[in-house]
Design an enzyme around this catalytic site. Sequence first.
Site, PDB file in Angstrom:
ATOM      1  N   CYS A 279       0.830  -1.209   0.000  1.00 12.37           N
ATOM      2  CA  CYS A 279       0.000   0.000   0.000  1.00 12.37           C
ATOM      3  C   CYS A 279       0.869   1.265   0.000  1.00 12.37           C
ATOM      4  O   CYS A 279       1.493   1.559  -1.007  1.00 12.37           O
ATOM      5  CB  CYS A 279      -0.996  -0.061   1.142  1.00 12.37           C
ATOM      6  SG  CYS A 279      -2.437   0.950   0.813  1.00 12.37           S
TER       7      CYS A 279
ATOM      8  N   HIS B 247      -3.272  -5.339   1.843  1.00 10.97           N
ATOM      9  CA  HIS B 247      -2.575  -5.559   3.121  1.00 10.97           C
ATOM     10  C   HIS B 247      -2.552  -7.039   3.508  1.00 10.97           C
ATOM     11  O   HIS B 247      -3.377  -7.462   4.333  1.00 10.97           O
ATOM     12  CB  HIS B 247      -3.269  -4.760   4.234  1.00 10.97           C
ATOM     13  CG  HIS B 247      -3.085  -3.288   4.123  1.00 10.97           C
ATOM     14  ND1 HIS B 247      -2.094  -2.611   4.798  1.00 10.97           N
ATOM     15  CD2 HIS B 247      -3.758  -2.368   3.396  1.00 10.97           C
ATOM     16  CE1 HIS B 247      -2.166  -1.324   4.500  1.00 10.97           C
ATOM     17  NE2 HIS B 247      -3.165  -1.150   3.650  1.00 10.97           N
TER      18      HIS B 247
ATOM     19  N   GLU C 215      -0.693  -8.469   5.462  1.00  8.25           N
ATOM     20  CA  GLU C 215      -0.345  -8.629   6.890  1.00  8.25           C
ATOM     21  C   GLU C 215      -1.588  -8.599   7.778  1.00  8.25           C
ATOM     22  O   GLU C 215      -1.500  -8.913   8.969  1.00  8.25           O
ATOM     23  CB  GLU C 215       0.647  -7.526   7.312  1.00  8.25           C
ATOM     24  CG  GLU C 215       0.060  -6.130   7.488  1.00  8.25           C
ATOM     25  CD  GLU C 215      -0.197  -5.393   6.182  1.00  8.25           C
ATOM     26  OE1 GLU C 215      -0.080  -6.014   5.096  1.00  8.25           O
ATOM     27  OE2 GLU C 215      -0.551  -4.193   6.239  1.00  8.25           O
TER      28      GLU C 215
HETATM   29  N1  GLN Z   1      -3.622   6.339   0.925  1.00 12.75           N
HETATM   30  C1  GLN Z   1      -2.350   6.137   1.553  1.00 12.75           C
HETATM   31  C2  GLN Z   1      -1.267   6.967   0.864  1.00 12.75           C
HETATM   32  O1  GLN Z   1      -1.500   7.574  -0.122  1.00 12.75           O
HETATM   33  C3  GLN Z   1      -1.957   4.681   1.579  1.00 12.75           C
HETATM   34  C4  GLN Z   1      -2.928   3.896   2.434  1.00 12.75           C
HETATM   35  C5  GLN Z   1      -2.373   2.641   3.053  1.00 12.75           C
HETATM   36  O2  GLN Z   1      -1.166   2.423   3.118  1.00 12.75           O
HETATM   37  N2  GLN Z   1      -3.258   1.838   3.589  1.00 12.75           N
HETATM   38  O3  GLN Z   1      -0.172   7.018   1.328  1.00 12.75           O
END
Ligand code: GLN
Length: 192
Positions: free
Chosen positions: A78, A175, A177
């Site tokens: 992410c 995610h 994890e």
């Molecule tokens: N929206 C977040 C960003 O732009 C990332 C979200 C996440 O890591 N769950 O950094």
Amino acid sequence: MKKVGVLALQGDFEAHGAALARAGAEPVFVREAEQLRSLDGLVIPGGESTTMLKLLRYEGLSDPLREFARRKPVFGTCAGAILMAHAVSGPAQESLALMDIDVERNGYGRQIDSRVATIDPEPEFLERTAPGTLEAVFIRAPIIRRVDPGARVLARYQGDPVLVEQGRHLAATFHPELTSDGRVHALFLEKL
Ligand code: GLN
């Protein structure tokens, strides 16, 4: 036992530590460049990529991380995947540019658009890990908009790549994890 760092400046590094331990590695929470020396790989967790970028700069960790990534595998989830991308939009920001992918931040919409989806990984993922669908937890996730032709897309959601491998590195927009399915972490450990 493989020692795997988890960048621990911000975000859900604790959950990655637990997932790595379940997958049979020794997690090390990384806050200083010094610590990178003894590691076999590194996880950059989810969180808030803009904040993480600021903290990386403040701690003088950006160049040591780039240097580490030239030798060892890095897995970004992410916000971590956003930091690893070559180009970032929505809005644009700097990155470590460890993988030749482009991402759009919050590509699925705002907080309200976070979701858990059941996805069918690509056959290659199943062959390298184990059969079965994958529960993908998306939290304000980015969308991967471009993937280098030499990279491998290991899973997609609604047609967009969500798990991509390029050389020694791995990026997931979800995610892994946060579920009990250890296959994605196991796949990363195979690369060390
Ligand atoms: N929206 C977040 C960003 O732009 C990332 C979200 C996440 O890591 N769950 O950094």
